[in-house]
Design a protein around this motif. Structure first.
Motif: not given
Lengths: 399, 278
Positions: B159, B138-142, B167-171
């Motif tokens: 982030x 799965x994708x990650x944002x730290x 600013x990050x958009x994640x599925x």
């Protein structure tokens, strides 16, 4: 698997107690005794001169990695600018590669970044692997991981170093899991073990209270992230080789999108993370006295702190207190101004790398823990130090 | 929305005392606490639960007493807890730990979001989040400082970077690691904590067999990195008194600082003053 002590053989030399990274051995009834905390790591077995520590743990076979060659550095760039730590890592990589008789390579990913390859060569890369793709404009974990995985599988490096930045600490663990290798975080020292030829990775552990040496014997490349500012940059004369690697990426496999990037000025940081601390004690006199400490902190990129007394007097806020009842700090430079150095205060700062004491009383105990002491009035010394550093900075950097 | 939070019980490293004679750590009486960043992860999960009528599961790997942090999590509003405890898990590096946690999450089944603290104060590696994310594909944002928007399909987060943020958009499903800036954690509810201590409570303990791993994959035996030595850094103090008039004394001090090794702050002084290494 367990570890136990043959009490007849044990002469209570305590070497195993010292060697145990987990504090799992103590002396009991005149011989070493293994506590429940033991993880069977085997550190005690190696040091026991009497071979009194025994185990039923069979050592794992260490695979032969003699065909793995090359020290790689992740060349991190943001908005087309290389981060300083990437060049610092190239400096260290030259040293490691020299000892191993191997070559240094830089791994550069991004969009329209080919002009950075020359800098990487200048700072020590024999080869630069360059991947240019529109989808690499902003750093994204999945995109970078996929390409680095391909590159590692194709070229089979021995060592792979990344800076412990917000990007490096996001990318390195993801890559390590993907390519099934171990990873050591935030190293402050790296060297090659002369016997085994492996990378020794030294890092602070347990909140910085101990240093641990970590080895990565069972997988390659040996991966580590390294703190920015620890290693030194070295230019290297000569030419380098640039290999353009064709990046194939699809937006739908990346799964994240960077919507915008915003730059912001730094806010005040945590004392425990400060590199430089200028601390004041009773000798500062009053709240206004801290102004000259703040000026020095500003020119040295540091933070201001105080002793219990200064907090109780309301000269500085409680979150700035150093000492047993306040915070334990471990900066690189600690300048104690007008602090006598009560034992409680010393407990909170004695693990600082370099300590400077400024006090009018030559018998103040703070001088006993200081690297350098100045017996003088802080109101003379501190502004003079600010002035000299400011002047030097203006001369050198023109600011 | 199904949310999983990963937490760790850690020794309170800010409280560590050293034996002045031997220079070794005094571990006895060292308090065990819920890792500070993980408290923010729990708060973020409970807030999302309240906003989306979600369900939160907290997972921790550790010795039996780590059940304390799960109890605390339930006190904060988490629905159920799973403690991964087995002597086989002991001595794990981050590779073996992420295998164990990843396997356990697969056992739990469906999830939309996993939230972890950025890092634990005893190891400071910040590796488990990204490694678990990769294990589960799965994708990650730290370094998440804010959850801006979330729906069934995606999440938008802020982030934190060294010099600002993005600013990050994640599925979804995705894994986030959060920093303390994200929220102010609530105090656990004592009533809920007491209820969590009952036998029929919502905390389960799983061992290696329960999650279907062999002892070779986990713990020290399944680790790829090993601690080969530890030592307490001790600095020899030079104990030198610098004498003279103020100007000269300060000049000498700056020179000594600038020529000291092993410190970036000293290097900065050297660079500003154009000092050559001695």
């Amino acid at each position: 698997m367990t570890v136990w002590v043959e009490t007849d053989l044990c002469d209570a030399c305590k070497l195993c107690i010292k060697a145990c990274p987990y504090g799992a051995i103590e002396l009991k009834g005149g011989s070493a005794y293994i506590l429940e905390r033991c993880t069977s790591c085997g550190a005690c077995l190696e040091v026991c001169p009497k071979a009194a520590v025994l185990t039923d743990f069979k050592p794992r076979q260490i695979p032969d990695f003699s065909d793995r060659k090359g020290v790689w550095v992740f060349a991190e760039q943001r908005g087309g600018k290389l981060t300083r730590v990437s060049l610092e890592l190239l400096g260290k990589a030259q040293e490691l590669a020299g000892e191993l008789g191997q070559e240094v390579s830089a791994v550069l990913l991004g969009h329209q970044i080919s002009d950075l390859t020359a800098t990487l060569v200048e700072y020590g890369a024999d080869t630069v692997y360059c991947m240019d793709h529109e989808a690499l404009k902003h750093y994204r974990s999945n995109a970078y991981t996929k390409l680095i995985e391909e590159l590692v599988n194709q070229y089979q490096p021995n060592i792979f170093l990344l800076g412990a930045t917000h990007i490096g600490r996001d990318l390195a663990p993801r890559v390590s899991r993907r390519i099934a290798v171990g990873l050591t975080a935030d190293c402050t020292e790296l060297s090659i073990d002369s016997k085994e030829g492996i990378l020794l990775q030294i890092r602070p552990a347990f909140g910085g209270n101990v240093m641990a040496t970590i080895a990565n014997r069972y997988s390659r490349p040996q991966m580590a992230t390294v703190r920015p500012g620890v290693m030194e940059m070295h230019k290297k004369p000569g030419k380098g080789n640039v290999i353009e690697y064709k990046a194939v990426l699809f937006e739908n496999e990346i799964k994240t999108r960077v919507l915008k990037v915003v730059k912001e000025k730094k806010k005040g940081i945590d004392l425990s993370e400060a590199n430089v601390i200028i601390a004041g004690g009773r000798g500062v006199g009053d709240a206004n006295g801290f102004d000259i400490l703040r000026e020095l902190a500003e020119v040295m990129d540091g933070q201001v702190a105080g002793t219990r007394v200064t907090v109780e007097e309301g000269w500085i806020p409680p979150e700035n207190q150093v000492g047993q009842t306040g915070r334990t700090v471990r900066p690189e430079i600690y300048i104690a101004c007008g602090i006598s150095g009560a034992v409680q205060h010393r407990a909170g700062m004695m693990n600082s790398r370099y300590i400077i004491a400024i006090n009018t009383d030559s018998r103040a105990p703070i001088f006993q823990v200081a690297d350098w002491g100045i017996v003088a009035d802080l109101f003379d010394v501190v502004p003079e130090m600010t002035r000299q550093l400011k002047e030097a900075k203006e001369k050198t950097f023109g600011i | 929305m199904d949310i999983i939070v990963l937490v760790k019980q850690v020794p309170n490293t800010t409280d560590v005392k050293l034996d002045e004679k031997t220079g070794s750590l005094i571990r006895e009486g060292l308090e065990s606490i819920l890792n500070p960043d993980d408290r923010h992860a729990l708060e973020a999960a409970v807030q999302l639960k309240e906003a989306t009528k979600g369900h939160v599961t907290v997972v921790s790997m550790g010795p039996p007493q780590a059940i304390e942090v799960l109890t605390e999590a339930i006190g904060m509003g988490v629905d159920q807890g799973i403690l991964l405890s087995d002597t086989a898990f002991a001595g794990a590096d981050t590779w073996a730990t992420s295998s164990t946690l990843g396997k356990a999450i697969q056992q739990i089944g469906k999830f939309d979001l996993i939230i972890c603290g950025r890092q634990a104060i005893d190891g400071d590696t910040a590796q488990i989040g990204p490694q678990v994310a990769d294990y589960l594909h799965v994708p990650q944002v730290t370094y998440v400082a804010e959850i801006d928007n979330i729906d069934e399909k995606s999440v938008i987060v802020k982030r934190r970077l060294e010099d600002g943020y993005e600013m990050v958009e994640s599925e979804l499903p995705a894994l986030l690691t959060v920093i303390s800036e994200i929220n102010k954690p609530r105090y656990p509810d004592v009533g809920k904590m007491i209820a969590a201590c009952h036998e029929d409570a919502s905390i389960k303990t799983w061992n290696a067999a329960d999650i279907g791993v062999t002892v070779h994959e986990v713990g020290l035996a399944g680790s790829l990195t090993h601690v080969i030595k530890t030592y307490v850094p001790k600095f020899k103090r030079q104990g030198e008194i610098i004498e003279g008039d103020t100007k000269a004394v300060v000049r000498e001090l700056i020179q000594k600082l600038g020529r000291s090794e092993g410190s970036t702050a000293c290097k900065a002084v050297a660079a500003a003053c154009r000092l050559e290494a001695s």
